[in-house]
Design an enzyme around this catalytic site. Structure first.
Site, mmCIF file in Angstrom:
data_model
loop_
_atom_site.group_PDB
_atom_site.id
_atom_site.type_symbol
_atom_site.label_atom_id
_atom_site.label_comp_id
_atom_site.label_asym_id
_atom_site.label_seq_id
_atom_site.Cartn_x
_atom_site.Cartn_y
_atom_site.Cartn_z
ATOM 1 N N LYS A 455 0.814 -1.212 0.000
ATOM 2 C CA LYS A 455 0.000 0.000 0.000
ATOM 3 C C LYS A 455 0.857 1.275 0.000
ATOM 4 O O LYS A 455 2.046 1.245 0.339
ATOM 5 C CB LYS A 455 -0.943 -0.043 1.199
ATOM 6 N N PHE A 502 -17.383 0.896 4.654
ATOM 7 C CA PHE A 502 -16.025 1.398 4.904
ATOM 8 C C PHE A 502 -15.165 1.427 3.632
ATOM 9 O O PHE A 502 -14.005 1.837 3.679
ATOM 10 C CB PHE A 502 -15.325 0.540 5.969
ATOM 11 N N ARG A 530 -1.013 -15.197 2.630
ATOM 12 C CA ARG A 530 -1.902 -14.737 3.701
ATOM 13 C C ARG A 530 -1.259 -14.983 5.064
ATOM 14 O O ARG A 530 -1.384 -14.166 5.989
ATOM 15 C CB ARG A 530 -3.269 -15.415 3.596
ATOM 16 N N ASN A 560 -2.579 -1.232 6.795
ATOM 17 C CA ASN A 560 -1.939 -2.452 7.311
ATOM 18 C C ASN A 560 -0.886 -3.008 6.349
ATOM 19 O O ASN A 560 -0.569 -4.190 6.364
ATOM 20 C CB ASN A 560 -2.983 -3.514 7.642
ATOM 21 N N HIS A 563 -1.897 -6.366 1.077
ATOM 22 C CA HIS A 563 -3.177 -7.014 0.793
ATOM 23 C C HIS A 563 -2.904 -8.224 -0.092
ATOM 24 O O HIS A 563 -1.899 -8.275 -0.806
ATOM 25 C CB HIS A 563 -4.123 -6.046 0.083
#
Length: 590
Positions: A455, A502, A530, A560, A563
């Site tokens: 990100k 959201f 993951r 976070n 992804h």
């Protein structure tokens, strides 16, 4: 007499120590043909030297010398040797040596060194700190000297650019490089930093579109290769016509016949020339200047010298069912202590066909039927092992295929140590060749792909740490691109949550800067990625999975760090949409 005069003009004769010392004061590069009085200089190379002197010596930086080893003390080790020797003197130091009349190698060496001398004279680079050659008697070296160049191996750096990587041209380019006789010593896939691009492409800095080019090179995945010419390549030459003037002549000075140079059908090209002739040079940029290559090897591969000396290999290993159930931890401990790295492992119940394939060497034994029953009775443990000379080390560690043979030849082997009563075979298996290993690994650990995202809030330094973490965890970064994720692009990645309240907050975070979108390839890639990411909430990740990426680099649920796709079907769909390539479905189990 005319030809004699031309030779003197081409190569200065050095036949005394005082002339040798004077020669070392030459400005620029001096190429020295070391000869013995009884056989004379290497005439076969003189056409090349004359051509280079005409083409390169406008600034008088290139000198050619013939030096008689019999009368010069420092050349004592070359006396009584019939093979041609060429030394390269720069700034008063002998910095390289080529043994044999290898015209392509000598040609490339001279061109590279002259290019450096011109840049040094123009103030464009600092003179490299060359290691001066120390001459020793080659007979005392037990034949360890390289047949081409003992001072240093000639390398080139190649960068396969992001557009070629996205177009999946990398394999084609590497295949052509290998087919031409070059050797890929080491390679890596990465997004180049801005500084790396500016350093490597400094020669283009004055171009009007250079800043756009820097942006292009830092927004996608490149492949960096270190390439050598190899020691056993067959030179490739250009077609030439027979010349009637090259018939065997008598050398009047030495009273013996001089054979004409051997006519070749094709000419050996440099890596750059070869790629141009293959029409792929626009996809792959080459650096061949010695000083620059050394600098860039240190920049891209700081551990290159130690890594080059390692022969890292991957093989498949297998613990048969009885051993897996009873002594798994003991065996894994030994594997670790012996320096093997376990890249992947999985328990697997073999089918009868798979068991027969792995046990084929025992098919004529009385116990074969019982063996197949044992092999299919429960899970075996399949491992992918990595180590220097892995194939040979594993064979020596586990021992022969039968316990009886192992007790005689290798009584301390794992075969003897973990023998099972009633079954006289080795309870451990290993690939019998690297070719077999590659096929077995593909079969038992079929590669899977997943989509991964770093990100915008992640800093450049943190991004590089995450990429390093990804590689160390066994993932291959197959594709990568940096992009601003607008709502349309984000919908493709976050299709499952785009109707949630959201989601607008997610879009706001993604709009803050560029994201790095990747295809990661590995067996069990979706689950392993993951697991490596950790829980969605970084605070929860710090408690439950402190070594995960989100625990180390995440600051909130929205920010976070990373992804990833939730399952294989989502991964394939998203990859197809983001990279516009067809990703074949991989079996999820085997």
């Amino acid at each position: 007499m005319a030809s004699k005069k031309r030779e003197i003009q081409l190569q200065t004769v050095v036949n005394s120590q005082s002339l040798w010392d004077e020669m070392l004061q030459n400005k620029g590069l001096t190429v020295i043909d070391v000869y013995q009085a009884w056989c004379g200089p290497c005439k076969a190379m003189q056409p090349l030297f004359r051509k280079l002197k005409n083409e390169l010596n406008e600034d008088e930086l290139l000198h050619f010398v013939v030096a008689e080893a019999d009368n010069i003390a420092i050349l004592q080790s070359f006396r009584d040797k019939c093979e041609p020797v060429f030394l390269f003197s720069v700034n008063g130091k002998i910095i390289a040596k080529i043994i044999g009349a290898n015209a392509p190698l000598v040609n490339q060496k001279i061109i590279n060194l002259i290019d450096e001398e011109r840049k040094i004279e123009a103030g464009e680079m600092v003179r490299p700190q060359y290691h001066e050659i120390v001459f020793v008697d080659s007979d005392a070296e037990d034949g360890e000297e390289s047949p081409y160049e003992s001072a240093e191996q000639l390398y080139s750096i190649a960068i396969i650019k992001p557009d070629a990587v996205i177009a999946r041209k990398s394999l084609e380019i590497k295949k052509k490089i290998l087919e031409a006789g070059f050797v890929i010593e080491i390679e890596d896939k990465r997004v180049l930093t801005e500084q790396q691009v500016r350093d490597f492409y400094s020669r283009l800095a004055d171009q009007p579109d250079f800043e756009d080019f820097v942006l292009f090179m830092t927004n996608g995945l490149s492949h960096i290769l270190v390439i050598s010419q190899g020691n056993e390549e067959q030179p490739v030459w250009e077609e030439t016509e027979p010349n009637p003037e090259t018939e065997t002549k008598v050398d009047e000075d030495h009273h013996h016949e001089v054979a004409p140079p051997t006519l070749r059908k094709e000419k050996r090209y440099s890596l750059q020339e070869y790629l141009e002739r293959q029409h792929i040079s626009q996809l792959c940029d080459i650096e061949e200047s010695i000083a620059n290559v050394n600098k860039f090897i240190d920049m891209f591969f700081p551990d290159f010298k130690s890594m080059k000396n390692l022969k890292l290999e991957k093989i498949l290993a297998l613990l048969r069912p009885d051993l897996f159930q009873e002594k798994k931890e003991n065996v894994l401990g030994i594997i670790h202590d012996e320096g093997f790295k376990i890249l992947m492992q999985r328990p697997i119940v073999l089918s009868e066909e798979e068991a027969q394939t792995l046990c084929k060497e025992y098919e004529n034994e009385d116990y074969f039927e019982n063996l197949i029953k044992k092999m299919t009775s429960g899970p075996s443990l399949a491992l992918v092992l990595l180590r220097d000379n892995c194939l040979q080390h594993w064979k020596e560690l586990i021992g022969p295929s039968s316990v009886e043979k192992a007790k005689i030849s290798l009584p301390e082997s794992l075969c003897v140590q973990f023998a099972v009563e009633g079954l006289p075979i080795n309870q451990l298996y290993g690939s019998d060749s690297l070719e077999t290993a590659e096929k077995e690994i593909q079969y038992f650990f079929p590669p899977q792909q997943t989509l991964a995202l770093i990100k915008p809030h992640v800093t450049q330094e943190q991004r590089e740490e995450i990429l390093k973490y990804i590689k160390e965890s066994g993932f291959e970064i197959t594709q990568m691109k940096e992009m601003l994720l607008n709502e349309e692009a984000a919908d493709k990645i976050y299709s499952k949550i785009k109707t949630k309240d959201f989601y607008k907050d997610v879009l706001e975070v993604l709009s803050e800067g560029l994201s790095l979108v990747m295809i990661l390839t590995k067996w069990n890639a979706v689950s392993d990625w993951r697991r490596l990411m950790g829980p969605v909430d970084p605070d929860e990740a710090k408690l439950l999975s402190p070594d995960s990426i989100r625990a180390q680099f995440g600051t909130s649920v929205l920010k976070n760090a990373v992804h990833g796709s939730s399952n294989i079907h989502e991964a394939m769909e998203t990859i197809n949409q983001m990279f516009e390539v067809l990703v074949p479905e991989n079996p999820e189990g085997n």
